[in-house]
Design an enzyme around this catalytic site. Sequence first.
Site, PDB file in Angstrom:
ATOM      1  N   LYS A  36      15.819  22.355  21.536  1.00 37.57           N
ATOM      2  CA  LYS A  36      16.439  23.661  21.361  1.00 37.57           C
ATOM      3  C   LYS A  36      16.805  24.317  22.691  1.00 37.57           C
ATOM      4  CE  LYS A  36      16.728  24.188  16.905  1.00 37.57           C
ATOM      5  NZ  LYS A  36      18.071  24.126  16.275  1.00 37.57           N
TER       6      LYS A  36
ATOM      7  N   TYR B  15      10.810  19.652  19.399  1.00 35.29           N
ATOM      8  CA  TYR B  15      11.736  20.681  18.905  1.00 35.29           C
ATOM      9  C   TYR B  15      12.118  21.661  20.015  1.00 35.29           C
ATOM     10  CZ  TYR B  15      13.332  24.363  15.629  1.00 35.29           C
ATOM     11  OH  TYR B  15      14.046  25.317  14.939  1.00 35.29           O
TER      12      TYR B  15
END
Length: 305
Positions: A169, A165
């Site tokens: 991001k 993640y």
Amino acid sequence: MTLRFDGRVAIVTGAGGGLGRAHALELARRGAKLVVNDLGADVDGAGGSSDAADAVVQEIRDMGGEAIANGASVCDRDGVAYLVEQTLDRFGRIDILVNNAGVLRDRSFHKMTLDDLDFVLDVHLRGAAYCSHAVWPVMRDQGYGRIVMTSSSTGLYGNFGQANYGAAKLGQVGLMNTLKLEGAKYDIRVNALVPIAATRMTEGLMPEQIYDLFQPDLVTPALVVLAHEDAPNGEIVSAGAGHFAKAHMVETPGVTLGAHARAEDVKAAWAELVSNQGQEPLEQGGKHTEKYATRAFTWMQQNAE
């Protein structure tokens, strides 16, 4: 002055609930026509249903707005192409893209499978890139566009169990940093939002007693600013619990050691190298190169005298 979006058309991905729903509803309240994209999958990406997107569309219509639903996966290039085609067929233009769709497959890196890594990268990073790439020629031709990435503190600062993640991001920030430059002459402005919000993706990740402080609609005011015609360009804005801040990457002044520098010289100068006194943001890669070239030439001149 009230920030309005009359005549503007916005695509919000992952808008069936949480942050995306809050964003879509507020843009609609302010006059935008909405395309509510949501695959309807679980937090980990499993399953799929149009019910969530349809429900948000109905909310917008009930308040007198215009909206349509789209169930494409942002990972599917053909589906994204149809998303753009459907939007143009219905509304004739695309002014705003909010890259909000997301999934979680949290595990420590040691336990994370490569499938978990790939899938999260696909949704957050490639999905944002696919959607941005699909709307880019439309925005260029009309000479106007606003794109908002949804980044995360995990990407900026790290978080245990979220290597996939966090990489995705921060990758969105890297994508933004180039698109803000390439889109500027066409009045395409690209920014990143770093939300802290109580959604199904964050459930269980924050103490229950502060959960109510972080409602999604408390992030949306920042989204409105970043999507507006008066939006900045290339900013990273953090938002949560009614608090808003700018985040940016900075570089220390550093130390010039010359062309014959050894590892031992770098080690000896470490305290000066990492000192944040006088640190500054660099707005593009070329400025980074310019800084180092200037320092090198200055050092050579000083040591030649």
